[in-house]
Design a protein around this motif. Sequence first.
Motif, short mmCIF file in Angstrom:
data_model
loop_
_atom_site.label_atom_id
_atom_site.label_comp_id
_atom_site.label_asym_id
_atom_site.label_seq_id
_atom_site.Cartn_x
_atom_site.Cartn_y
_atom_site.Cartn_z
N ASN A 238 -2.24 -5.61 3.53
CA ASN A 238 -3.09 -4.44 3.30
C ASN A 238 -4.51 -4.85 2.90
O ASN A 238 -5.49 -4.18 3.26
CB ASN A 238 -2.48 -3.57 2.21
CG ASN A 238 -2.63 -2.10 2.50
OD1 ASN A 238 -2.69 -1.70 3.65
ND2 ASN A 238 -2.72 -1.30 1.46
N GLY A 239 -4.62 -5.95 2.17
CA GLY A 239 -5.93 -6.40 1.73
C GLY A 239 -6.84 -6.73 2.89
O GLY A 239 -8.04 -6.41 2.87
N SER A 240 -6.29 -7.33 3.94
CA SER A 240 -7.08 -7.68 5.12
C SER A 240 -7.56 -6.42 5.84
O SER A 240 -8.68 -6.37 6.36
CB SER A 240 -6.26 -8.54 6.07
OG SER A 240 -5.90 -9.76 5.45
N THR A 244 -11.48 -5.49 6.25
CA THR A 244 -12.05 -5.25 7.58
C THR A 244 -12.79 -3.91 7.62
O THR A 244 -13.90 -3.81 8.16
CB THR A 244 -10.94 -5.26 8.65
OG1 THR A 244 -10.24 -6.50 8.60
CG2 THR A 244 -11.54 -5.09 10.05
N ILE A 245 -12.18 -2.89 7.05
CA ILE A 245 -12.82 -1.57 6.98
C ILE A 245 -14.14 -1.66 6.22
O ILE A 245 -15.16 -1.10 6.65
CB ILE A 245 -11.88 -0.54 6.33
CG1 ILE A 245 -10.66 -0.27 7.23
CG2 ILE A 245 -12.63 0.78 6.06
CD1 ILE A 245 -9.61 0.61 6.59
N LEU A 274 -3.24 2.07 9.95
CA LEU A 274 -2.69 0.75 9.63
C LEU A 274 -2.68 0.52 8.12
O LEU A 274 -1.88 -0.26 7.60
CB LEU A 274 -3.52 -0.34 10.31
CG LEU A 274 -3.46 -0.39 11.83
CD1 LEU A 274 -4.40 -1.46 12.36
CD2 LEU A 274 -2.04 -0.64 12.33
N TRP A 275 -3.58 1.20 7.41
CA TRP A 275 -3.67 1.07 5.95
C TRP A 275 -2.42 1.66 5.30
O TRP A 275 -2.09 2.83 5.48
CB TRP A 275 -4.93 1.79 5.48
CG TRP A 275 -5.10 1.91 4.00
CD1 TRP A 275 -4.63 1.07 3.04
CD2 TRP A 275 -5.80 2.96 3.30
NE1 TRP A 275 -4.99 1.51 1.78
CE2 TRP A 275 -5.70 2.67 1.92
CE3 TRP A 275 -6.49 4.09 3.71
CZ2 TRP A 275 -6.28 3.49 0.95
CZ3 TRP A 275 -7.07 4.90 2.76
CH2 TRP A 275 -6.96 4.60 1.39
N LYS A 276 -1.70 0.83 4.55
CA LYS A 276 -0.52 1.31 3.83
C LYS A 276 -0.99 1.95 2.52
O LYS A 276 -1.27 1.27 1.53
CB LYS A 276 0.43 0.14 3.54
CG LYS A 276 1.03 -0.47 4.81
CD LYS A 276 1.93 -1.65 4.49
CE LYS A 276 2.49 -2.26 5.76
NZ LYS A 276 3.34 -3.46 5.47
#
Length: 352
Positions: A238-240, A244-245, A274-276
Amino acid sequence: MMELTKRDSTMIKGLAALLMVALHLFMKTGSEVYGTPLLWVSDDVPLVWYLGYMGEMCVSFYCMCTGYALFLQFSATDEKSFRKKERKRLLRFLSHFWIILILFTIIGFFFDASHGMPGSLLKFICNFFLLEETYNGAWWFASTYVLFVLISPLYLRLVRKRDSRVLFVVFAAIFCVYYLCEVFWGFKVEPYYWKGFLIKKVSDLWYVSFFYVEGMILAKERVISRIRNWMEKKNIGNGSVLLTILIVTIVACVIRRSILMHFLSTFYFVFFHLWKKPDKVETFFFFWGTHSTDIWLVHMFFYLGIFKDLVFIVKYPILIFCFMLSLCVLSSWVIGKITMVLQKCKLLLIRQ
């Protein structure tokens, strides 16, 4: 893995609604700036302008959601059943729109100092049948949405049969041509002029078609599921996604080009899903999503329409934003109650 659920769609509509309000309130510079911003990037650009700039994606999100849902429904049933379901969907939307129109026309009769609502009978009829949007500028999308859904089988058949990459390039090019025409010549038409109305609606469909088709392509190619599966195999967390955002957002704010936000809306649409998201974040966006249609249809009444400048009495952007959303949710609650009463009356009539 499952594609997007109805809850997912509702959440991004909530994001779109928040961005729409930000766009209309804050994408102003110089003497046009609303309220009293405390932080300024330059002499004529407040920091909150960037929130309005990000709001350029709001229409794109709505269109992609619709295109995505339409493709899944079209693929799951025969065309006759699909058309029947869409007619019912449009009737529900129009009924909701008419409730809001009549409610705010009555309010406008008593509180609109400019006497713009209801105005003449012809003006009311034209707004009622979506032939113009003189009561509320945000209503331009209502007739565009209705027209697109009516002709959507043409697009759906095209997307189902043709190569997705070719379609993306073609519709992206069509959108770029539209954007250049809008920038250099605009699409200005006279009210009550049927040829002008048709020209305006064709230009609106020209504008939104790219994003509707994008949504259909995302559903057809299962893009979000494929990327999510790839991320799980590569152990990308999730951090990636959030990093990226953040990086893309910073680059977009540095470049500061409206057309860029239209194309980046695809990136944000995909990465939002895609973000949890933590449960509280999901609840937040879902809440605004459940009110998104009403926010779209009523928010302009509180700063440009019947209650002109009402939201600006609180002066500061964050308070203006919160006040606007509070008024919209209150309106949505009232509209919901009216809808429930009318539905009960309908049931009583049916029983009799």
